[in-house]
Design an enzyme around this catalytic site. Structure first.
Site, short mmCIF file in Angstrom:
data_model
loop_
_atom_site.label_atom_id
_atom_site.label_comp_id
_atom_site.label_asym_id
_atom_site.label_seq_id
_atom_site.Cartn_x
_atom_site.Cartn_y
_atom_site.Cartn_z
N TYR A 107 7.87 10.91 8.88
CA TYR A 107 7.06 10.12 7.94
C TYR A 107 7.40 8.64 8.04
CZ TYR A 107 4.92 8.54 3.63
OH TYR A 107 4.14 7.86 2.72
N TRP A 109 5.68 4.23 8.11
CA TRP A 109 4.64 3.24 8.31
C TRP A 109 4.88 2.42 9.57
CZ3 TRP A 109 0.73 0.91 4.93
CH2 TRP A 109 0.40 1.74 3.85
N1 MGD Z 1 12.94 4.38 -4.68
C1 MGD Z 1 11.77 4.37 -4.06
N2 MGD Z 1 11.67 4.83 -2.81
C2 MGD Z 1 10.49 4.81 -2.16
C3 MGD Z 1 9.34 4.27 -2.79
C4 MGD Z 1 9.46 3.80 -4.13
O1 MGD Z 1 8.48 3.36 -4.75
N3 MGD Z 1 10.70 3.85 -4.72
N4 MGD Z 1 8.15 4.25 -2.12
C5 MGD Z 1 7.94 5.28 -1.12
C6 MGD Z 1 6.74 5.03 -0.34
S1 MGD Z 1 5.29 4.93 -1.23
C7 MGD Z 1 6.73 4.96 1.01
S2 MGD Z 1 5.23 4.89 1.82
C8 MGD Z 1 7.96 5.04 1.80
C9 MGD Z 1 7.94 4.13 3.04
O2 MGD Z 1 8.93 4.52 3.92
P1 MGD Z 1 8.85 4.16 5.48
O3 MGD Z 1 7.44 4.10 5.93
O4 MGD Z 1 9.77 5.06 6.18
O5 MGD Z 1 9.43 2.68 5.47
P2 MGD Z 1 9.30 1.53 6.57
O6 MGD Z 1 10.41 0.59 6.29
O7 MGD Z 1 7.93 0.97 6.57
O8 MGD Z 1 9.59 2.31 7.91
C10 MGD Z 1 8.81 2.22 9.04
C11 MGD Z 1 9.71 2.24 10.26
O9 MGD Z 1 8.90 2.21 11.43
C12 MGD Z 1 9.48 1.31 12.37
N5 MGD Z 1 8.44 0.86 13.29
C13 MGD Z 1 7.50 -0.10 13.10
N6 MGD Z 1 6.71 -0.21 14.18
C14 MGD Z 1 7.14 0.73 15.07
C15 MGD Z 1 6.70 1.12 16.37
O10 MGD Z 1 5.75 0.60 16.92
N7 MGD Z 1 7.38 2.15 16.98
C16 MGD Z 1 8.44 2.77 16.39
N8 MGD Z 1 9.03 3.75 17.06
N9 MGD Z 1 8.88 2.40 15.16
C17 MGD Z 1 8.23 1.41 14.51
C18 MGD Z 1 10.07 0.21 11.51
O11 MGD Z 1 11.04 -0.52 12.22
C19 MGD Z 1 10.63 1.01 10.34
O12 MGD Z 1 11.95 1.42 10.59
O13 MGD Z 1 9.08 4.71 0.96
C20 MGD Z 1 9.14 5.52 -0.20
N10 MGD Z 1 10.40 5.29 -0.90
N1 MGD Z 2 4.43 -6.07 -0.78
C1 MGD Z 2 4.33 -4.75 -0.55
N2 MGD Z 2 3.19 -4.11 -0.89
C2 MGD Z 2 3.08 -2.76 -0.68
C3 MGD Z 2 4.11 -2.02 -0.07
C4 MGD Z 2 5.31 -2.73 0.28
O1 MGD Z 2 6.28 -2.16 0.81
N3 MGD Z 2 5.37 -4.08 0.03
N4 MGD Z 2 3.97 -0.67 0.14
C5 MGD Z 2 2.62 -0.09 0.11
C6 MGD Z 2 2.68 1.37 -0.14
S1 MGD Z 2 3.21 2.38 1.11
C7 MGD Z 2 2.31 1.92 -1.32
S2 MGD Z 2 2.37 3.61 -1.53
C8 MGD Z 2 1.81 1.10 -2.42
C9 MGD Z 2 2.36 1.54 -3.78
O2 MGD Z 2 1.66 0.90 -4.78
P1 MGD Z 2 2.10 1.09 -6.30
O3 MGD Z 2 2.59 2.46 -6.49
O4 MGD Z 2 0.98 0.64 -7.15
O5 MGD Z 2 3.30 0.04 -6.38
P2 MGD Z 2 4.75 0.12 -7.04
O6 MGD Z 2 5.31 -1.25 -6.89
O7 MGD Z 2 5.55 1.20 -6.44
O8 MGD Z 2 4.49 0.49 -8.53
C10 MGD Z 2 3.62 -0.28 -9.33
C11 MGD Z 2 4.23 -0.57 -10.66
O9 MGD Z 2 4.32 0.61 -11.44
C12 MGD Z 2 5.15 0.28 -12.54
N5 MGD Z 2 5.70 1.51 -13.10
C13 MGD Z 2 6.81 2.17 -12.72
N6 MGD Z 2 6.97 3.27 -13.51
C14 MGD Z 2 5.94 3.27 -14.36
C15 MGD Z 2 5.54 4.14 -15.43
O10 MGD Z 2 6.15 5.16 -15.71
N7 MGD Z 2 4.40 3.82 -16.10
C16 MGD Z 2 3.67 2.72 -15.81
N8 MGD Z 2 2.58 2.49 -16.52
N9 MGD Z 2 4.04 1.88 -14.83
C17 MGD Z 2 5.13 2.16 -14.12
C18 MGD Z 2 6.21 -0.65 -12.02
O11 MGD Z 2 6.38 -1.74 -12.91
C19 MGD Z 2 5.65 -1.07 -10.65
O12 MGD Z 2 5.71 -2.46 -10.46
O13 MGD Z 2 2.18 -0.26 -2.22
C20 MGD Z 2 1.76 -0.74 -0.96
N10 MGD Z 2 1.91 -2.18 -1.01
MO MO Z 3 3.55 4.46 0.24
#
Ligand code: MGD
Ligand code: MGD
Ligand code: MO
Length: 763
Positions: A107, A109
């Site tokens: 999994y 990005w």
């Molecule tokens: N506590 C907490 N944890 C969370 C979240 C949260 O809200 N709170 N959010 C979750 C969510 S929504 C998500 S989507 C995940 C994201 O988790 P990940 O998608 O695992 O996070 P990234 O840091 O984007 O990791 C992408 C990796 O791909 C590598 N990469 C980029 N380009 C290439 C390429 O061309 N080839 C190869 N081989 N590698 C490449 C980058 O160097 C990086 O290490 O995290 C989750 N974790």
């Molecule tokens: N800059 C930046 N943008 C991103 C990403 C990134 O890594 N960096 N990751 C992308 C990805 S993979 C994803 S999945 C999306 C995620 O997009 P979202 O899930 O919308 O983003 P988050 O920042 O995880 O959460 C949004 C907000 O939810 C609020 N929150 C937390 N707990 C609660 C709760 O119990 N109730 C309510 N009402 N609010 C709560 C927090 O204040 C938080 O700022 O973002 C995307 N956009």
């Molecule tokens: Mo995500």
């Protein structure tokens, strides 16, 4: 000279200069370019962070030890030796244990380019050699992905596509109630890339058009500052209680649209009996909810009244459901919208994910562009994506998911390409131990992530800046030729070429590559795009014309959509694909899953971890997405480095919370609970609840022993977060359901770090 371009999940750039001279400028027609892009080149050209050659962990190479930890030494090997080792391990494991022992959920990005997508190549390759155990759903919206098909008859992807378009909101919506906000911070991102950012623009339009917004969130910064915005500061994890109380008031005010409920929904009487207390003796009044969610009862009644008299959109951000019982607020949000009877009308109703990424609600014709075929995976085993530590700890044991019972596979080999579980997973101290179970871990990345440092064989991939590719996103009007903008760093190779060589070693080379090089595949993709374009009534330029121009904008690409429009217009003839054909306020399928605590209707369930069962003084920890990077990517880039406090991740806290603990702005603080501890830099702000702290995800995980304690030194919240499924139905992650203790850090802290190579010795 023609303009060259490149693109990422955070935007589209003009590329000026090459290599050391490379400068990226956001395309001129992007109204709100991302902050993130500014740190991209410096991160990719940072030789300390890049993996420069194939390496093998010394302990594994010498005696197959599996005690993977981040300060292991690595031995550098030739590409041939590394690929022989990888092919040999895949072959050994599939022969000894069967292909289900290869876990390649992988999994993450990785690149936004359509062709060079690491996971796609990994899967295509493994499918040629007998398959692998996969993962299902996402970290982003795992709870909703499982829930929504049962109650709306649509997969989440279709809901996202059909989400009522922003122009309709800007024109018709009078009241936007945004649970979790609508934030330009997260709207910087679009999976597969974007040529523009629009969320801020549409919010401005709507607010200037007189729309009122109510932000329901623990943080005020989740919505643009605007005089038309009210902030209801909610205790994390309690939205369902608030929604139920609003519903209670709507019933009390006789503001429930009974005609809509009868025509378009199933199961209302059951929910009504629960709300009024006829079912369980507890009326879900504003007073009842106030005690749970920390919002005044009067404010709840007032909000309900506003909703009853306005054209209202109920918007739910994805983050809200990354919590224990994360299905419930999504379900109750939809039920509330149904009670108002405004679903299927322009600019009102229900939405999931406005602002979570920039493309949700985009008024854009969807064009199903082609992708590289991945072949067929003969292995049936899977895990819900966030159950990885469970899988590693408990091979063969049963788990429940979406009404079924399955068993965890016995993963002997883990292959990760394009993701970073030692960023994205919860309770990383637990994962550190579980990660020592497999016999072999292979990681392919361009940077020395915390995961790469815990691998046995590490293969250096090129970054997107080092490859030609095509950005095509069905939710974006522009097609971009991503032009190679720097030479490959060190000995890194394209993911595609790595897998082609592995396939060759395992005898499936021709099946994997079909005889094509990367550039021939790009031509193949472009051909496919041409056919799709013709079916949509326009022609694409030839590949060489496209490469020269760098960009093609599809004509006539604007199209507004309205969630549930056809169904609401004629529910009899356009039924939903749910059990009842209607929006399910009660779902007999979910009720029939017979999962402890889960009812057939949305319900308030106390989260597994909360102030009531934590030690006195504990605070809620929310861990949102970082403003200046994509997850853990570019943590070493210039923009994110500037955003740190003495090199550590900022931790946002209320001044009163800080004062009680003797913490000043900029102080080094320690967050801890039974799972772990980390350091962070204090930022004092009135824009967060006093019982909540926020620490963004993604700083480089670096766990050290300090005075006999394991402390993560850069501010990675995932050493604190809880690793338990949202429910036995959806098994999503529950990162936001976390309690912590906060104090000023009085010890001696080692200097902060970011991604950097481990010790690599010659073989
Ligand atoms: N506590 C907490 N944890 C969370 C979240 C949260 O809200 N709170 N959010 C979750 C969510 S929504 C998500 S989507 C995940 C994201 O988790 P990940 O998608 O695992 O996070 P990234 O840091 O984007 O990791 C992408 C990796 O791909 C590598 N990469 C980029 N380009 C290439 C390429 O061309 N080839 C190869 N081989 N590698 C490449 C980058 O160097 C990086 O290490 O995290 C989750 N974790
Ligand atoms: N800059 C930046 N943008 C991103 C990403 C990134 O890594 N960096 N990751 C992308 C990805 S993979 C994803 S999945 C999306 C995620 O997009 P979202 O899930 O919308 O983003 P988050 O920042 O995880 O959460 C949004 C907000 O939810 C609020 N929150 C937390 N707990 C609660 C709760 O119990 N109730 C309510 N009402 N609010 C709560 C927090 O204040 C938080 O700022 O973002 C995307 N956009
Ligand atoms: Mo995500």
């Amino acid at each position: 000279m023609n303009t060259r371009y490149t693109a990422a999940h955070w935007g589209t750039y003009e590329a000026h200069g090459f290599g050391k001279d490379l400068q990226l400028r956001p395309v001129a027609d992007d109204p709100q370019p991302s902050l993130i892009g500014g740190g991209w080149v410096s991160a990719m050209q940072d030789p300390r962070a890049r993996i420069l050659s194939p390496v093998v962990r010394r302990g594994w190479l010498r005696h197959r030890d599996t005690e993977r930890c981040s300060d292991d030494e690595f031995v550098s090997v030739s590409w041939d030796d590394a690929l022989d080792l990888v092919a040999g391990e895949i072959d050994r494991v599939r022969t000894e244990y069967g292909n289900s022992a290869i876990f390649a959920g992988s999994y993450g990005w990785a690149s936004a380019g359509r062709f060079h997508h690491a996971q796609s190549h990994l899967r295509r390759f493994l499918n040629t050699v007998g398959g692998f155990t996969r993962s299902v759903n996402t970290y982003s919206h795992g709870a909703a992905e499982v829930l929504l098909p049962h109650i709306t008859g649509m997969p989440h992807r279709r809901i996202q596509d059909q989400t009522t378009s922003w122009p309709l909101v800007a024109e018709h919506c009078e009241l936007l109630v945004a649970f979790g906000g609508v934030s330009s911070r997260t709207a910087q991102i679009a999976s597969s890339g974007t040529s523009y950012h629009e969320t801020g623009h549409w919010l401005d339009r709507a607010l200037n058009n007189g729309m009122k917004a109510v932000l329901v969130s623990p943080q005020r910064s989740d919505f643009a500052d605007h005089e038309g915005m009210d902030w209801l500061s909610i205790r994390p994890g309690t939205d369902t209680a608030l929604m139920l109380a609003i519903a209670h008031e709507l019933i009390h005010m006789q503001a429930v649209d009974r005609t809509f409920i009868d025509r378009c929904t199933a199961g209302w009487p059951v929910l009504e009996a629960y709300i009024t207390g006829a079912e369980d003796g507890v009326a879900k009044t504003p007073e009842w909810a106030a005690a749970i969610c920390g919002i005044d009862a009067a404010a709840i009644t007032d909000l309900a009244a506003q909703m009853a008299r306005s054209r209202t959109m109920i918007a739910t951000a994805w983050g809200m459901q990354r919590a224990d019982h994360g299905e419930q607020p999504v379900w109750m949000g939809l039920a509330l919208a149904a009670m108002l009877g405004q679903i299927g009308q322009p600019g009102t109703g229900f939405a999931f994910g406005y602002g979570s990424v920039t493309t949700v609600g985009r008024a854009q014709k969807l064009i199903p562009w082609p992708a590289l075929p991945q072949g067929k995976n003969p292995v049936e085993e899977f895990i819900p994506v966030a159950r990885i530590a469970d899988m590693l700890e408990r091979p063969g044991e049963p788990f429940r998911y979406n009404g079924g019972q399955y068993h965890y596979p016995d993963a002997r080999l883990v292959y990760w390409a394009g993701g970073n579980p030692f960023h994205h997973h919860q309770d990383l101290n637990r994962l550190t131990l579980a990660w020592q179970r497999p016999e072999t871990v292979i990681v392919q990345d361009h940077s020395w992530t915390a995961t790469a440092r815990r691998a046995d064989i590490v293969l250096p991939a090129t970054s997107p800046l080092e490859r030609d590719d095509i950005m095509i996103n069905r939710r974006d009007p522009a097609l971009i030729w991503m032009s190679r903008s720097m030479d490959a760093m060190g000995d890194s190779r394209d993911d595609y070429d790595i897998f082609a060589d592995l396939a060759h070693r395992l005898g499936t080379g021709p099946v994997f590559s079909e005889g094509r090089s990367s550039s021939q595949w790009l031509a193949w993709l472009w051909d496919g795009c041409g056919q799709v374009a013709r079916e949509h009534g326009f022609d694409l330029p030839t590949l060489s014309e496209f490469q020269a121009a760098g960009r093609f904008d599809c004509p006539g690409s604007v199209e507004t959509r309205l969630l549930f429009d056809e169904f609401v217009a004629d529910p009899k003839h356009n039924p939903l694909e749910t059990a009842s054909g209607k929006i399910e306020i009660f779902s007999s399928v979910i009720a029939g899953m017979d999962i402890d605590g889960l009812a057939g209707h949305p319900r308030w369930m106390v989260p597994g971890e909360h102030a009531g069962n934590a030690a006195p003084g504990a605070l809620h920890l929310i861990s949102p997405q970082p403003a200046s990077r994509l997850h853990s990517q570019l943590d070493n880039g210039s923009v994110t480095r500037q955003a740190k406090i003495a090199g550590r991740e900022p931790c946002y806290m209320h001044p009163a919370t800080a004062a009680e603990r003797g913490i000043g702005d900029g102080d080094l603080v320690c967050l801890e609970n039974s799972r772990g501890a980390c350091l962070a830099g204090a930022v004092l702000t009135e824009d967060i609840r006093a019982d909540t702290v926020a620490l963004a995800t993604g700083s480089f995980l670096d766990i050290r022993m300090i005075d006999g304690r394991r402390i993560e030194i850069n501010g990675n919240p995932n050493v604190l977060t809880r690793d338990k499924g949202t429910s036995e139905m959806s098994q999503g992650n529950t990162a936001h359901t976390t309690m912590v203790h906060l104090s000023r850090f009085e010890g001696t802290a080692p200097p902060a770090t970011t991604m950097h190579a481990p010790v690599v010795v010659p073989n």
